[in-house]
Motif scaffolding. Structure first.
Motif, PDB file in Angstrom:
ATOM      1  N   ALA A 148       0.782  -1.244   0.045  1.00  0.00           N
ATOM      2  CA  ALA A 148      -0.014  -0.041   0.037  1.00  0.00           C
ATOM      3  C   ALA A 148       0.885   1.249  -0.032  1.00  0.00           C
ATOM      4  N   TRP A 149       2.120   1.222   0.355  1.00  0.00           N
ATOM      5  CA  TRP A 149       2.985   2.267   0.622  1.00  0.00           C
ATOM      6  C   TRP A 149       4.000   2.714  -0.440  1.00  0.00           C
ATOM      7  N   MET A 150       3.827   1.739  -1.384  1.00  0.00           N
ATOM      8  CA  MET A 150       4.653   1.995  -2.705  1.00  0.00           C
ATOM      9  C   MET A 150       4.617   3.501  -3.308  1.00  0.00           C
ATOM     10  N   PRO A 151       3.633   4.069  -3.388  1.00  0.00           N
ATOM     11  CA  PRO A 151       3.629   5.359  -4.047  1.00  0.00           C
ATOM     12  C   PRO A 151       4.343   6.393  -3.289  1.00  0.00           C
ATOM     13  N   VAL A 152       4.614   6.211  -1.792  1.00  0.00           N
ATOM     14  CA  VAL A 152       5.467   7.136  -1.197  1.00  0.00           C
ATOM     15  C   VAL A 152       6.851   6.636  -1.483  1.00  0.00           C
ATOM     16  N   VAL A 153       7.098   5.330  -1.485  1.00  0.00           N
ATOM     17  CA  VAL A 153       8.437   4.764  -1.735  1.00  0.00           C
ATOM     18  C   VAL A 153       9.041   5.257  -3.126  1.00  0.00           C
ATOM     19  N   LYS A 154       8.088   5.169  -4.249  1.00  0.00           N
ATOM     20  CA  LYS A 154       8.495   5.527  -5.417  1.00  0.00           C
ATOM     21  C   LYS A 154       8.582   7.407  -5.715  1.00  0.00           C
ATOM     22  N   LYS A 155       8.062   7.711  -4.819  1.00  0.00           N
ATOM     23  CA  LYS A 155       8.039   9.426  -4.885  1.00  0.00           C
ATOM     24  C   LYS A 155       9.575   9.494  -4.395  1.00  0.00           C
TER      25      LYS A 155
END
Length: 657
Positions: free
Chosen positions: A492-499
């Motif tokens: 679920a937190w991959m958008p933050v990691v990729k940011k």
């Protein structure tokens, strides 16, 4: 001006000042003496340069200044107190790096070199560069026009914090223009020293141009404004804004800016201020409603006073009528003449003709008294009913307005916490049970095989990170049942990691930290050092901590020292501590270089935390110290701990469910 012969005869250290000296401009032929003064001048300029620029994330700007003349004297200084700076470490111009000319017996050349030297002056018993006030006056202060940053600037003033103890350099920055400094500034016959500046931003970017420095400063200021608005609810002028939940795009932008500044990103941080702001507004509205209730009480009291006034009036009328009636009864024996007088004294609105009676009351008198009492009662009831109806109507109108305003506030400030970028309740419970079950199996295996002496060195899947604190690698996390943790498309937190790391982010390690009740506080540390100490590199790896219980100050949360991911700020500082108390399932993401430590668990329950380490595929980062299994002994197959009677009963109940 002093002549060259007088200056040579008087050394700078032993020269005594007089009133005539204080009104003169001086030439100093000694290169060493000029270098000492240049170093003090460079220190004052560096301090003024940093005072003119606002800090960023509690870190001030840094400035390095080189002051030199054409005859070989030079001085270098930094704005940070106690920092030793060498001229050989910094690039200089040809004039500053040029060595002093060889001494020759040619007097004309010697006079020409001396005449080209800068002018100095006496100030409070010490020699200093005469044109220093004019140099400092050319340094303009950057105005960010931001109330919050202005307070931060006052709090982290370079002159008060970084330069404490260097009173002389700080005092030089407050020089005012004088006649001597103006004459030296306008003098074309004597050269002025060359001044080279270098600015180092709080995020460790070096500039050699003031225009580029101002552009970067404005960019950092814009980032701070976004952080203050989205994460703290503070507007451009430092005023509070309405509690409106930001969008995901705004949360990503503000969170990324805060990660660059502090090295920390707490999922849900953009909603914390909204909860507090709504509570403040509700408390304020409750106070206002309390004032309205007081007003209602005052109105009721006024109406009650009106009712009482009406009753008193009726009572007074009744008493008057009774007195008149008594007068009539007392004068009835005097005949018709007295009766006529009595009739004249009686109230025509309430009394009727009185007949002649000798003993007791006549039938007409009884009817008259009954009619009088009925009139009094009807008047009082009518007044009470009218006042009561008016009061109830006013209260209904007031309550209707208050209810409408309350419904409007409820619609306007309604807030539902977001659930994106987090674990679900079922996922939290699944991970919690798996971690505690794995801990029980490992501890029973160590006890059954008598491996307590080797626990200090650690095993491949179980390592002790302090008293009551364990680092575990669970094989179950590699199965499909826990793909919501390891799958890059499902986490679920991959958008933050990729940011932070880019679209090519990949996971390199995963595990769990377990802090048992009574565990001690960790030593402050960084998970990994900087890849180079020459300059600040972008983030190459991050850690994602996911608590499986609500974090409190008792169960041992993680304490971060924000800003320590920046090169040169790795030291522990109490003023920069941040301890996020994230709820269960909310990730806490931080730079791999950020300093932190786990606090002691003084509660009665264990505190498990999932952790995942990500890096960019382009960085090719590998941590052979923390993630190497070769340096640890293999524990082997785990031994199942036999279940107790209560555990077997609980298991049967779960199977039945």
């Amino acid at each position: 001006r002093k002549s060259r012969s007088n200056t040579n005869n008087n050394n700078n250290k032993s020269l005594k000042t007089t009133k005539s000296h204080q009104r003169q401009l001086i030439l100093i032929p000694s290169k060493n003496e000029r270098s000492i003064i240049y170093e003090e001048t460079a220190k004052a300029i560096a301090i003024k340069e940093c005072q003119a620029l606002p800090p960023y994330g509690g870190r001030p700007w840094k400035s390095i200044v080189i002051v030199s003349d054409e005859i070989g004297a030079s001085g270098i200084a930094s704005s940070l107190n106690g920092e030793v700076v060498k001229i050989s470490d910094h690039k200089k111009t040809a004039s500053a790096s040029a060595t002093a000319p060889k001494e020759k017996k040619n007097k004309s050349k010697s006079k020409r070199n001396t005449a080209a030297a800068p002018l100095f002056r006496w100030y409070r018993g010490k020699l200093e560069l005469a044109i220093l006030p004019h140099i400092l006056d050319q340094i303009d202060e950057y105005d960010n026009n931001h109330g919050l940053l202005k307070s931060v600037k006052d709090e982290y003033s370079v002159a008060s914090t970084m330069m404490k103890g260097d009173e002389k350099a700080t005092d030089l920055t407050s020089r005012q223009h004088t006649v001597l400094s103006t004459v030296a500034w306008n003098d074309d016959h004597h050269s002025k020293p060359t001044i080279e500046r270098k600015w180092i931003s709080p995020d460790r970017v070096t500039f050699k141009s003031r225009s580029k420095t101002i552009e970067h400063c404005a960019m950092l200021d814009d980032r701070d404004k976004v952080i203050d608005k989205v994460l703290h609810g503070i507007g451009l002028r430092g005023a509070s804004i309405r509690p409106v939940k930001p969008t995901r795009k705004q949360a990503l932008e503000a969170g990324y800016y805060r990660f660059l500044r502090d090295g920390l990103w707490v999922i849900g941080q953009e909603e914390e201020w909204i909860k507090h702001r709504i509570q403040e507004l509700d408390a304020k509205h409750c106070d206002d409603d309390g004032d309205d209730d007081d007003d209602d009480d005052e109105i009721a009291n006024d109406n009650f006073g009106e009712i009482n006034g009406g009753v008193m009036e009726i009572q007074k009328t009744k008493e008057t009528n009774e007195a008149n009636q008594g007068m009539k009864e007392g004068s009835v024996n005097d005949g018709d003449q007295n009766n006529e007088k009595s009739d004249m004294n009686c109230d025509p609105a309430t009394c009727s003709q009185v007949t002649n009676v000798c003993d007791g009351e006549s039938t007409l008198g009884q009817e008259q008294k009954a009619n009088l009492e009925q009139v009094d009662t009807n008047n009082m009831n009518e007044s009470s009913i009218i006042c009561k109806i008016a009061t109830e109507d006013e209260k209904k109108d007031k309550n209707a307005k208050n209810n409408a305003a309350s419904r409007k506030r409820k619609r306007e400030y309604s807030f539902v916490p977001s659930q994106h970028w987090r674990l679900t309740r079922d996922q939290i419970d699944l991970c919690f049970e798996e971690i505690m079950d794995f801990y029980d199996k490992v501890t029973y295996t160590i006890k059954a095989r008598a491996l307590h002496s080797e626990l200090a060195d650690g095993f491949d899947v179980f390592r002790q990170r302090g008293a009551g604190r364990y680092d575990m690698q669970l094989p179950a996390f590699d199965t499909d049942r826990f793909s919501f943790l390891t799958d890059l498309d499902k986490a679920a937190w991959m958008p933050v990691v990729k940011k932070i790391l880019g679209d090519d982010a990949t996971i390199v390690h995963k595990g769990a930290f377990l802090s048992m009740p009574g565990s001690s506080t960790q030593i402050y540390h960084q998970d990994g050092p900087h890849l180079t100490t020459k300059y600040q590199r972008p983030c190459h790896a991050i850690n994602v901590f996911i608590p499986l219980v609500d974090l409190t100050m008792k169960n041992g949360p993680t304490e971060f020292c924000i800003g320590t991911h920046i090169l040169g700020y790795e030291h522990y500082s109490k003023e920069m501590l941040d301890t996020p108390l994230a709820p269960a399932g909310s990730p806490v993401i931080f730079d791999y270089r950020l300093g932190h430590r786990g606090l002691g668990n003084s509660s009665q329950f264990p505190r498990p935390i999932l952790y995942l380490t990500y890096t960019s595929a382009k960085k090719e980062f590998r941590d052979s110290v923390n993630f190497s299994r070769k340096r640890y002994r293999k524990l082997g197959d785990l031994i199942e701990r036999p279940l107790t009677r209560q555990e077997r009963a609980l298991k049967r109940a779960r199977d039945l469910d």
